[in-house]
Design an enzyme around this catalytic site. Structure first.
Site, mmCIF file in Angstrom:
data_model
loop_
_atom_site.group_PDB
_atom_site.id
_atom_site.type_symbol
_atom_site.label_atom_id
_atom_site.label_comp_id
_atom_site.label_asym_id
_atom_site.label_seq_id
_atom_site.Cartn_x
_atom_site.Cartn_y
_atom_site.Cartn_z
ATOM 1 N N CYS A 11 -1.979 3.216 15.718
ATOM 2 C CA CYS A 11 -2.911 4.252 16.160
ATOM 3 C C CYS A 11 -2.368 4.845 17.463
ATOM 4 O O CYS A 11 -2.167 4.101 18.437
ATOM 5 C CB CYS A 11 -4.294 3.630 16.379
ATOM 6 S SG CYS A 11 -5.482 4.785 17.077
ATOM 7 N N TYR B 127 0.818 -1.220 0.000
ATOM 8 C CA TYR B 127 0.000 0.000 0.000
ATOM 9 C C TYR B 127 0.850 1.267 0.000
ATOM 10 O O TYR B 127 0.465 2.265 -0.597
ATOM 11 C CB TYR B 127 -1.004 -0.008 1.158
ATOM 12 C CG TYR B 127 -2.232 -0.789 0.767
ATOM 13 C CD1 TYR B 127 -3.161 -0.240 -0.122
ATOM 14 C CD2 TYR B 127 -2.445 -2.084 1.209
ATOM 15 C CE1 TYR B 127 -4.270 -0.968 -0.540
ATOM 16 C CE2 TYR B 127 -3.542 -2.817 0.798
ATOM 17 C CZ TYR B 127 -4.454 -2.250 -0.078
ATOM 18 O OH TYR B 127 -5.533 -2.976 -0.505
ATOM 19 N N VAL C 136 -9.331 3.989 -6.090
ATOM 20 C CA VAL C 136 -9.031 4.446 -4.726
ATOM 21 C C VAL C 136 -7.911 5.479 -4.734
ATOM 22 O O VAL C 136 -7.393 5.855 -3.688
ATOM 23 C CB VAL C 136 -8.634 3.243 -3.822
ATOM 24 C CG1 VAL C 136 -9.820 2.309 -3.621
ATOM 25 C CG2 VAL C 136 -7.436 2.478 -4.395
ATOM 26 N N ASP C 137 -7.542 5.963 -5.928
ATOM 27 C CA ASP C 137 -6.324 6.764 -6.078
ATOM 28 C C ASP C 137 -6.509 8.265 -5.896
ATOM 29 O O ASP C 137 -5.536 9.020 -5.880
ATOM 30 C CB ASP C 137 -5.683 6.485 -7.453
ATOM 31 C CG ASP C 137 -6.670 6.653 -8.611
ATOM 32 O OD1 ASP C 137 -7.481 7.596 -8.582
ATOM 33 O OD2 ASP C 137 -6.614 5.839 -9.556
ATOM 34 N N CYS D 197 -8.078 3.089 12.037
ATOM 35 C CA CYS D 197 -7.701 2.256 13.183
ATOM 36 C C CYS D 197 -8.314 0.867 13.000
ATOM 37 O O CYS D 197 -9.523 0.745 12.780
ATOM 38 C CB CYS D 197 -8.203 2.886 14.483
ATOM 39 S SG CYS D 197 -7.895 1.851 15.926
ATOM 40 N N ALA E 25 -10.212 5.489 -22.570
ATOM 41 C CA ALA E 25 -11.077 6.488 -21.912
ATOM 42 C C ALA E 25 -10.551 7.901 -22.142
ATOM 43 O O ALA E 25 -11.322 8.841 -22.332
ATOM 44 C CB ALA E 25 -11.164 6.180 -20.418
ATOM 45 N N HIS F 77 -14.992 1.779 -3.207
ATOM 46 C CA HIS F 77 -13.984 0.894 -2.612
ATOM 47 C C HIS F 77 -13.038 1.651 -1.687
ATOM 48 O O HIS F 77 -11.932 1.196 -1.422
ATOM 49 C CB HIS F 77 -13.213 0.143 -3.705
ATOM 50 C CG HIS F 77 -14.035 -0.895 -4.396
ATOM 51 N ND1 HIS F 77 -13.659 -1.539 -5.546
ATOM 52 C CD2 HIS F 77 -15.259 -1.416 -4.090
ATOM 53 C CE1 HIS F 77 -14.601 -2.395 -5.923
ATOM 54 N NE2 HIS F 77 -15.584 -2.332 -5.062
ATOM 55 N N ASN G 263 -14.320 1.191 -22.967
ATOM 56 C CA ASN G 263 -13.284 0.249 -22.502
ATOM 57 C C ASN G 263 -12.428 -0.166 -23.691
ATOM 58 O O ASN G 263 -12.928 -0.213 -24.822
ATOM 59 C CB ASN G 263 -13.954 -0.987 -21.868
ATOM 60 C CG ASN G 263 -13.019 -1.755 -20.945
ATOM 61 O OD1 ASN G 263 -11.941 -2.198 -21.357
ATOM 62 N ND2 ASN G 263 -13.419 -1.932 -19.709
ATOM 63 N N VAL G 264 -11.166 -0.476 -23.440
ATOM 64 C CA VAL G 264 -10.293 -0.926 -24.528
ATOM 65 C C VAL G 264 -10.592 -2.377 -24.931
ATOM 66 O O VAL G 264 -10.142 -2.826 -25.981
ATOM 67 C CB VAL G 264 -8.790 -0.798 -24.156
ATOM 68 C CG1 VAL G 264 -8.376 0.660 -24.058
ATOM 69 C CG2 VAL G 264 -8.482 -1.535 -22.855
HETATM 70 P P1 OAD Z 1 -9.752 -4.304 -13.585
HETATM 71 O O1 OAD Z 1 -8.257 -4.291 -13.499
HETATM 72 O O2 OAD Z 1 -10.458 -5.557 -13.292
HETATM 73 O O3 OAD Z 1 -10.238 -3.828 -15.031
HETATM 74 C C1 OAD Z 1 -9.687 -2.718 -15.650
HETATM 75 C C2 OAD Z 1 -10.461 -2.502 -16.922
HETATM 76 O O4 OAD Z 1 -9.978 -1.323 -17.545
HETATM 77 C C3 OAD Z 1 -10.327 -3.618 -17.971
HETATM 78 O O5 OAD Z 1 -11.626 -3.963 -18.439
HETATM 79 C C4 OAD Z 1 -9.493 -2.993 -19.070
HETATM 80 O O6 OAD Z 1 -9.839 -3.499 -20.366
HETATM 81 C C5 OAD Z 1 -9.880 -1.540 -18.939
HETATM 82 N N1 OAD Z 1 -8.891 -0.563 -19.424
HETATM 83 C C6 OAD Z 1 -7.546 -0.592 -19.351
HETATM 84 N N2 OAD Z 1 -7.002 0.515 -19.853
HETATM 85 C C7 OAD Z 1 -8.026 1.301 -20.272
HETATM 86 C C8 OAD Z 1 -8.130 2.596 -20.871
HETATM 87 N N3 OAD Z 1 -7.050 3.331 -21.145
HETATM 88 N N4 OAD Z 1 -9.357 3.076 -21.171
HETATM 89 C C9 OAD Z 1 -10.482 2.343 -20.903
HETATM 90 N N5 OAD Z 1 -10.448 1.119 -20.336
HETATM 91 C C10 OAD Z 1 -9.247 0.606 -20.004
HETATM 92 O O7 OAD Z 1 -10.231 -3.123 -12.622
HETATM 93 P P2 OAD Z 1 -11.657 -2.847 -11.970
HETATM 94 O O8 OAD Z 1 -12.759 -3.232 -12.882
HETATM 95 O O9 OAD Z 1 -11.614 -1.461 -11.430
HETATM 96 O O10 OAD Z 1 -11.643 -4.026 -5.781
HETATM 97 O O11 OAD Z 1 -11.632 -3.831 -10.771
HETATM 98 C C11 OAD Z 1 -12.678 -3.766 -9.871
HETATM 99 C C12 OAD Z 1 -12.199 -4.080 -8.510
HETATM 100 O O12 OAD Z 1 -11.490 -5.305 -8.535
HETATM 101 C C13 OAD Z 1 -11.164 -3.141 -7.941
HETATM 102 O O13 OAD Z 1 -11.704 -1.942 -7.467
HETATM 103 C C14 OAD Z 1 -10.647 -3.955 -6.822
HETATM 104 C C15 OAD Z 1 -10.548 -5.305 -7.485
HETATM 105 O O14 OAD Z 1 -10.923 -6.332 -6.730
HETATM 106 C C16 OAD Z 1 -11.257 -3.992 -4.516
HETATM 107 O O15 OAD Z 1 -10.123 -3.775 -4.167
HETATM 108 C C17 OAD Z 1 -12.384 -4.222 -3.567
#
Ligand code: OAD
Length: 247
Positions: free
Chosen positions: A148, A67, A103-104, A127, A232, A119, A214-215
Site C-alpha cells: 500500500c 492470485y 470472484v472472476d 490494504c 449451465a 465472496h 448443475n452437472v
Molecule cells: P465448487 O468447486 O465447490 O463447485 C462447483 C460446482 O459446479 C460443482 O457442483 C460442479 O458439479 C458444478 N459444475 C461444474 N461444471 C459445471 C457446468 N458446466 N455447469 C453447471 N455446473 C457445473 O464451487 P462453489 O460451489 O462455487 O469460497 O464453491 C463455493 C465456495 O467454495 C467458493 O466460492 C470458495 C470455496 O470455498 C471462498 O473462497 C470463500
C-alpha cells in the site's frame, strides 16, 4: 434436455428471482472450479492453504503468486452462454438479484448490472492494515507482495477468505431477497460452503420454488423442486429462450 414445463411457467410469471451462482458457472469459460483437481503446479496446495488470513500471514508470496495466476486466467477467459443468459434474464424479469460466489468478474463482463459479490472480487486490491479498497495509484505492484503506497502495509486481494465474514451488505441483500423472491435458480455450486448454501432453504421456507442447474448431484439436490442436470451454458440459454420477451 427437455425443460420441466412447470418451471418454464413459474419463471414466466416470476416478478422477482434470485440466482445463486458458483464456480460451475464459469467452468465453460475454462476457469477451474474450486473443488476440481488443482493443476499440477498447485496440486500440493489445497485452497484452504491459500485462501485464508493465516496463509497470507505465513506465506504471502505464495498466496499472491496464486492470485496473480487466477487474475490472469480470469482476464483471459470470456463470458460463456450461461453468463450471457443471466444478463438476458435480468432484462426479462422485473427484479433479478444475482448472488454470486464467483470472484472472476465474468457476470459483469457479460452485461449483468447488479451482482451481489458474496465472496468479493479477484481484482480488488485491499490494504491489509486498514481494510480500504485501493485505487491502482495507491498500490505498488512491482513487489512480489504488493504494498500500500499510503502506509506501506501488504496489499491483499479483495476476496473473502475461509474464516472471514461475508460483507454485511451482501448478507443483508442476499437473505432479504431470498426470503421474498418468487423463485430461485441455483447454478453451478456444490452448495458446500456456508452461508451461501442456506439461501435455497431460506427461499423454499418462504414459499418460493427452487431449481438447481448443475452437472452433478449436490448437497441440496434432494431438497429442491426442480433438478436440471447438465451444463449451465446449455440449460440457461434454453430456459431464457422460452420466456416471454421483456419490456
Ligand atoms: P465448487 O468447486 O465447490 O463447485 C462447483 C460446482 O459446479 C460443482 O457442483 C460442479 O458439479 C458444478 N459444475 C461444474 N461444471 C459445471 C457446468 N458446466 N455447469 C453447471 N455446473 C457445473 O464451487 P462453489 O460451489 O462455487 O469460497 O464453491 C463455493 C465456495 O467454495 C467458493 O466460492 C470458495 C470455496 O470455498 C471462498 O473462497 C470463500
Amino acid at each position: 434436455m427437455t425443460l420441466p414445463t412447470e418451471l418454464v411457467s413459474q419463471l414466466s410469471v416470476a416478478k422477482s428471482l434470485v440466482v445463486l451462482s458458483g464456480a460451475g458457472l464459469s467452468a465453460e469459460s475454462g476457469l477451474a472450479t474450486f473443488r476440481d483437481a488443482a493443476d499440477a503446479h498447485w496440486a500440493k496446495w489445497r485452497p484452504e492453504d491459500l485462501a485464508t488470513p493465516e496463509a497470507f500471514a505465513s506465506h504471502p508470496d505464495v498466496v499472491w503468486r496464486w492470485y496473480r495466476e487466477r487474475r490472469q486466467a480470469a482476464l483471459a477467459a470470456k463470458p460463456n452462454p450461461a453468463h450471457m443468459a443471466l444478463a438476458e434474464l435480468e432484462r426479462r424479469i422485473d427484479k433479478v438479484t444475482i448472488v454470486t460466489q464467483n470472484v472472476d468478474g465474468l457476470l459483469q463482463r457479460a452485461g449483468v448490472n447488479d451482482v451481489v459479490e458474496f465472496h468479493g472480487n479477484l481484482f480488488i486490491d485491499r490494504c491489509s492494515a486498514d481494510g480500504a479498497d485501493l485505487a491502482p495509484d495507491d498500490v505498488d505492484m512491482t513487489q512480489i507482495v504488493p504494498r500500500c503506497r499510503r502506509c506501506g502495509a501488504a496489499v491483499r486481494p479483495g476476496v473473502v477468505w475461509f474464516g472471514e465474514a461475508i460483507p454485511a451488505n451482501c448478507i443483508e441483500r442476499a437473505f432479504s431477497e431470498s426470503s421474498t423472491a418468487d423463485g430461485m435458480l441455483v447454478v453451478g455450486t456444490s452448495a458446500l460452503v456456508a452461508p451461501a448454501n442456506s439461501l435455497a432453504s431460506v427461499a423454499r421456507d418462504a414459499g418460493a420454488w427452487v431449481a438447481e442447474i448443475n452437472v452433478a448431484d449436490t448437497a441440496i439436490s434432494g431438497s429442491v423442486e426442480h433438478v436440471l442436470r447438465g451444463r449451465a451454458g446449455d440449460i440457461l440459454p434454453q430456459l431464457v429462450a422460452l420466456l416471454p420477451q421483456g419490456i
